[in-house]
Design a protein around this motif. Structure first.
Motif, mmCIF file in Angstrom:
data_model
loop_
_atom_site.group_PDB
_atom_site.id
_atom_site.type_symbol
_atom_site.label_atom_id
_atom_site.label_comp_id
_atom_site.label_asym_id
_atom_site.label_seq_id
_atom_site.Cartn_x
_atom_site.Cartn_y
_atom_site.Cartn_z
ATOM 1 N N ASN A 1 0.805 -1.226 0.000
ATOM 2 C CA ASN A 1 0.000 0.000 0.000
ATOM 3 C C ASN A 1 0.838 1.276 0.000
ATOM 4 O OD1 ASN A 1 0.818 0.178 2.707
ATOM 5 N ND2 ASN A 1 -1.121 -0.621 3.477
ATOM 6 N N ARG A 2 2.141 1.147 0.163
ATOM 7 C CA ARG A 2 3.060 2.299 0.135
ATOM 8 C C ARG A 2 2.683 3.356 1.168
ATOM 9 N NH1 ARG A 2 2.526 3.452 -5.988
ATOM 10 N NH2 ARG A 2 2.483 5.543 -5.162
ATOM 11 N N CYS A 3 2.138 2.923 2.286
ATOM 12 C CA CYS A 3 1.702 3.844 3.333
ATOM 13 C C CYS A 3 2.864 4.194 4.263
ATOM 14 C CB CYS A 3 0.569 3.221 4.134
ATOM 15 S SG CYS A 3 -0.001 4.263 5.481
ATOM 16 N N THR A 4 3.157 5.457 4.377
ATOM 17 C CA THR A 4 4.221 5.921 5.259
ATOM 18 C C THR A 4 3.877 5.637 6.717
ATOM 19 O OG1 THR A 4 4.726 7.667 3.682
ATOM 20 C CG2 THR A 4 5.633 7.914 5.876
ATOM 21 N N GLN A 5 2.614 5.739 7.062
ATOM 22 C CA GLN A 5 2.187 5.509 8.441
ATOM 23 C C GLN A 5 2.384 4.054 8.863
ATOM 24 O OE1 GLN A 5 -1.391 8.020 9.640
ATOM 25 N NE2 GLN A 5 -1.701 7.735 7.447
ATOM 26 N N ALA A 6 2.251 3.131 7.923
ATOM 27 C CA ALA A 6 2.382 1.708 8.238
ATOM 28 C C ALA A 6 3.827 1.311 8.535
ATOM 29 C CB ALA A 6 1.850 0.865 7.085
ATOM 30 N N VAL A 7 4.782 2.071 8.030
ATOM 31 C CA VAL A 7 6.188 1.699 8.204
ATOM 32 C C VAL A 7 6.924 2.576 9.207
ATOM 33 C CG1 VAL A 7 6.359 0.664 5.920
ATOM 34 C CG2 VAL A 7 6.920 3.076 6.216
ATOM 35 N N SER A 8 6.250 3.542 9.781
ATOM 36 C CA SER A 8 6.908 4.476 10.677
ATOM 37 C C SER A 8 6.339 4.372 12.088
ATOM 38 C CB SER A 8 6.741 5.910 10.176
ATOM 39 O OG SER A 8 7.323 6.813 11.075
ATOM 40 N N ASP A 9 7.224 4.322 13.072
ATOM 41 C CA ASP A 9 6.787 4.331 14.465
ATOM 42 C C ASP A 9 6.671 5.747 15.021
ATOM 43 O OD1 ASP A 9 6.626 1.564 14.654
ATOM 44 O OD2 ASP A 9 8.728 1.383 15.225
ATOM 45 N N SER A 10 7.187 6.710 14.275
ATOM 46 C CA SER A 10 7.128 8.092 14.729
ATOM 47 C C SER A 10 6.055 8.846 13.942
ATOM 48 C CB SER A 10 8.491 8.762 14.557
ATOM 49 O OG SER A 10 8.901 8.685 13.216
ATOM 50 N N PRO A 11 5.621 9.979 14.454
ATOM 51 C CA PRO A 11 4.612 10.765 13.743
ATOM 52 C C PRO A 11 5.107 11.144 12.350
ATOM 53 C CG PRO A 11 4.957 11.632 15.952
ATOM 54 C CD PRO A 11 6.021 10.605 15.711
ATOM 55 N N ILE A 12 4.221 11.080 11.387
ATOM 56 C CA ILE A 12 4.595 11.440 10.021
ATOM 57 C C ILE A 12 3.907 12.737 9.626
ATOM 58 C CG2 ILE A 12 4.966 9.048 9.337
ATOM 59 C CD1 ILE A 12 2.249 9.582 7.709
ATOM 60 N N THR A 13 4.482 13.399 8.641
ATOM 61 C CA THR A 13 3.906 14.660 8.181
ATOM 62 C C THR A 13 3.416 14.574 6.743
ATOM 63 O OG1 THR A 13 6.078 15.466 7.507
ATOM 64 C CG2 THR A 13 5.331 16.040 9.730
ATOM 65 N N HIS A 14 3.763 13.485 6.038
ATOM 66 C CA HIS A 14 3.304 13.363 4.662
ATOM 67 C C HIS A 14 3.204 11.905 4.235
ATOM 68 C CE1 HIS A 14 3.258 13.571 0.263
ATOM 69 N NE2 HIS A 14 2.553 14.647 0.490
ATOM 70 N N CYS A 15 2.177 11.614 3.491
ATOM 71 C CA CYS A 15 1.977 10.300 2.875
ATOM 72 C C CYS A 15 1.168 10.544 1.602
ATOM 73 C CB CYS A 15 1.229 9.359 3.820
ATOM 74 S SG CYS A 15 1.025 7.681 3.156
ATOM 75 N N TRP A 16 1.265 9.643 0.635
ATOM 76 C CA TRP A 16 0.506 9.810 -0.611
ATOM 77 C C TRP A 16 -0.991 9.969 -0.325
ATOM 78 C CZ3 TRP A 16 -3.484 6.679 -1.703
ATOM 79 C CH2 TRP A 16 -3.527 5.432 -1.072
ATOM 80 N N CYS A 17 -1.460 9.308 0.736
ATOM 81 C CA CYS A 17 -2.899 9.327 1.024
ATOM 82 C C CYS A 17 -3.392 10.697 1.494
ATOM 83 C CB CYS A 17 -3.272 8.246 2.031
ATOM 84 S SG CYS A 17 -2.562 8.462 3.667
ATOM 85 N N PHE A 18 -2.472 11.560 1.899
ATOM 86 C CA PHE A 18 -2.867 12.913 2.290
ATOM 87 C C PHE A 18 -3.303 13.732 1.075
ATOM 88 C CE2 PHE A 18 0.245 13.081 6.165
ATOM 89 C CZ PHE A 18 -0.418 12.011 6.731
ATOM 90 N N GLU A 19 -2.906 13.284 -0.120
ATOM 91 C CA GLU A 19 -3.137 14.049 -1.347
ATOM 92 C C GLU A 19 -4.249 13.492 -2.239
ATOM 93 O OE1 GLU A 19 -1.372 16.839 -1.800
ATOM 94 O OE2 GLU A 19 -0.273 16.429 0.048
ATOM 95 N N VAL A 20 -4.803 12.344 -1.901
ATOM 96 C CA VAL A 20 -5.784 11.703 -2.782
ATOM 97 C C VAL A 20 -7.136 11.587 -2.069
ATOM 98 C CG1 VAL A 20 -5.246 9.337 -2.092
ATOM 99 C CG2 VAL A 20 -6.106 9.766 -4.376
ATOM 100 N N ASP A 21 -8.200 11.723 -2.852
ATOM 101 C CA ASP A 21 -9.547 11.516 -2.317
ATOM 102 C C ASP A 21 -9.855 10.028 -2.407
ATOM 103 O OD1 ASP A 21 -10.140 14.209 -1.792
ATOM 104 O OD2 ASP A 21 -10.731 14.546 -3.879
ATOM 105 N N VAL A 22 -10.115 9.410 -1.269
ATOM 106 C CA VAL A 22 -10.486 7.997 -1.262
ATOM 107 C C VAL A 22 -11.949 7.903 -1.677
ATOM 108 C CG1 VAL A 22 -10.757 5.930 0.147
ATOM 109 C CG2 VAL A 22 -8.807 7.443 0.521
#
Length: 65
Positions: free
Chosen positions: A13-34
């Protein structure tokens, strides 16, 4: 449930949140309408547990590789 895989198609899924234990500020999903229809067919246990991949989030047809 593997949170690194899209619960709809099983691809990464290329999700930044899934691979990071620290708070994230950007992921592809922030830019797309689900698209709402992208979530309709998911099993209830998958909702809010794993991210869709970019293709499934936009309810695009699967590609033949």
């Amino acid at each position: 449930m593997n949170t690194h895989l899209c619960p709809a198609c099983g691809q990464p899924n290329r999700c930044t949140q899934a691979v990071s234990d620290s708070p994230i500020t950007h992921c592809w999903c922030f830019e797309v309408d689900v698209k709402p229809q992208a979530l309709q067919d998911l099993p209830p246990e998958a909702l809010d547990r794993a991210c869709l991949c970019p293709r499934c989030a936009q309810a695009l047809p699967a590609q033949d590789d």
